[in-house]
Each structure stands twice: as structure tokens, then as C-alpha cells.
Design an enzyme around this catalytic site. Sequence first.
Site, PDB file in Angstrom:
ATOM      1  N   GLU A  36       0.224  13.377  42.804  1.00  0.00           N
ATOM      2  CA  GLU A  36       0.599  13.575  44.197  1.00  0.00           C
ATOM      3  C   GLU A  36      -0.577  14.225  44.930  1.00  0.00           C
ATOM      4  OE1 GLU A  36       5.169  14.638  44.624  1.00  0.00           O
ATOM      5  OE2 GLU A  36       4.152  16.042  43.298  1.00  0.00           O
ATOM      6  N   ILE A  37      -0.352  14.591  46.185  1.00  0.00           N
ATOM      7  CA  ILE A  37      -1.426  15.224  46.954  1.00  0.00           C
ATOM      8  C   ILE A  37      -1.700  16.652  46.504  1.00  0.00           C
ATOM      9  CG2 ILE A  37      -0.949  13.781  48.960  1.00  0.00           C
ATOM     10  CD1 ILE A  37       0.311  16.254  50.306  1.00  0.00           C
ATOM     11  N   TYR A  85      -2.597  18.771  52.299  1.00  0.00           N
ATOM     12  CA  TYR A  85      -2.697  17.773  53.364  1.00  0.00           C
ATOM     13  C   TYR A  85      -4.145  17.556  53.788  1.00  0.00           C
ATOM     14  CZ  TYR A  85       2.353  17.424  53.968  1.00  0.00           C
ATOM     15  OH  TYR A  85       3.687  17.183  53.764  1.00  0.00           O
ATOM     16  N   CYS A 123       3.536   9.517  45.432  1.00  0.00           N
ATOM     17  CA  CYS A 123       3.020   9.853  46.761  1.00  0.00           C
ATOM     18  C   CYS A 123       1.634   9.225  46.944  1.00  0.00           C
ATOM     19  CB  CYS A 123       3.015  11.368  46.922  1.00  0.00           C
ATOM     20  SG  CYS A 123       2.419  11.986  48.502  1.00  0.00           S
ATOM     21  N   LEU A 124       0.586  10.004  47.038  1.00  0.00           N
ATOM     22  CA  LEU A 124      -0.774   9.467  47.044  1.00  0.00           C
ATOM     23  C   LEU A 124      -0.955   8.530  45.863  1.00  0.00           C
ATOM     24  CD1 LEU A 124      -3.844   9.382  47.676  1.00  0.00           C
ATOM     25  CD2 LEU A 124      -4.046  11.543  46.429  1.00  0.00           C
ATOM     26  N   ASP A 171      12.752   8.447  53.751  1.00  0.00           N
ATOM     27  CA  ASP A 171      11.381   8.964  53.718  1.00  0.00           C
ATOM     28  C   ASP A 171      10.775   8.931  55.123  1.00  0.00           C
ATOM     29  OD1 ASP A 171       8.689   9.533  53.243  1.00  0.00           O
ATOM     30  OD2 ASP A 171       8.643   8.417  51.359  1.00  0.00           O
ATOM     31  N   HIS A 202      11.281  11.608  50.938  1.00  0.00           N
ATOM     32  CA  HIS A 202      10.022  11.689  50.209  1.00  0.00           C
ATOM     33  C   HIS A 202      10.150  12.723  49.087  1.00  0.00           C
ATOM     34  CE1 HIS A 202       5.818  10.612  49.971  1.00  0.00           C
ATOM     35  NE2 HIS A 202       5.512  11.887  49.776  1.00  0.00           N
TER      36      HIS A 202
END
Length: 236
Positions: A36-37, A85, A123-124, A171, A202
Site C-alpha cells: 500500500e502507500i 500521501y 491500493c498503490l 470506495d 477503500h
Amino acid sequence: MLTEGISIQSYDGHTFGALVGSPAKAPAPVIVIAQEIFGVNAFMRETVSWLVDQGYAAVCPDLYARQAPGTALDPQDERQREQAYKLWQAFDMEAGVGDLEAAIRYARHQPYSNGKVGLVGYCLGGALAFLVAAKGYVDRAVGYYGVGLEKQLKKVPEVKHPALFHMGGQDHFVPAPSRQLITEGFGANPLLQVHWYEEAGHSFARTSSSGYVASAAALANERRLDFLAPLQSKKP
């Protein structure tokens, strides 16, 4: 068993670390995990351990190594979320795909590997899972709530191996028009599957998330295991 201190060389000479989990019985298929991020954090470690318990080897590369090596952020901490972020906004997707290809190549040739490699991304990493699938690097790919998939639909015909995607119906990163585009676009390639979990938003599968939806996560994870099961086969 979890191992750190692994170093993998990418396509351009860049090196990055990875968390590796090896199962009790080998050889086994290897699952590369796209983060993920928040980096290779507690949830990524939990995912590696879970896959090892299911009889897979797992490799989770540090995809932020080009920006901030060793990043492991807590999604519940507001300041760390802001940091995540910023890292995400500056992330080079093309380089990320290249680094994942290097991790896949590394995984495929380890002594604990049966030669078959899958990828699971969140996610990412869910977006990267689609891009990696379009490159043909893995035998099977799974993506959770990938962001920006509707912008990559021109690559749908390039997917040559099975790929499965889990998306939250609520999401906020995937508004209704994007959902329609993804559903229709993925429908043009029979190797692509997408499931929408209407009650979920999400990060619905991350156990520590305020948006965690146990029923949706359990169903998505069950589908993931069923989808990855052919990698366990001894057939080529």
C-alpha cells in the site's frame, strides 16, 4: 520464517530491500506482495506471514526505496498518513513496475521456489498488480482496491495471464463513472475478473483500517486463495 536484509537489483542498477517469508515445505509457489502507500509496514508483514501459513513463499519488496528506504507507516496516525500521501504522489509507477519485475525474477529463481510466481497488491500495489499483469511478468495477479485502473484500460488486451481484482463499492477513490469504465473495460478480456463489494470502501481488507469490513475481507481473501491455488500444482 521471515527474513530481512535481502537486497534485489532492479533493471537500472538500483537496489532495494525486501521482506521474505519461506514456508515449512519447499519448493512452493512465491507470492510477491506490492505494498500500500504506507510502505512495508505491519499489515504487509501480516500478509507475508498469512501467505506463508497457507503454504506459499512470499517476497514483499520495498517499493519506496527510491524515495525513502525502509518506510513503514501507521495508517492510523494522521501525520504518517500525510507522509504516505506525499510519497504516493511522488511515486514513479514505471519504476515501480520495473522493481516488481526484478522482485519477481528474484523470487522465481530462489531455492524455495517451484518456479511459479503470483502477485498480490493493495491500493498503490493494486494498481501496480494490473500493470504487472499487462507486462506478463507473473503467472497470476490479484489486486485489492487499485486506484486509477480506469486510466489504464488501454492495456486490457495486453493481459495474457489470469488476474483478479477486488474493489469496494463505496470506495471514494473509485466514483460511479470509474466503476462503470473498469467493469466494462475488464469485461473485454476473459482473463480479467473484478468483484465489487457493495458494502465496502477503500482499504476494506486491511485489518487495522477504520474501513475494515470483515465479511468483505473474508470473501475476498477466500477468492484470492482459490484463485492462487493452481500455482500449487506440480503441472507446468
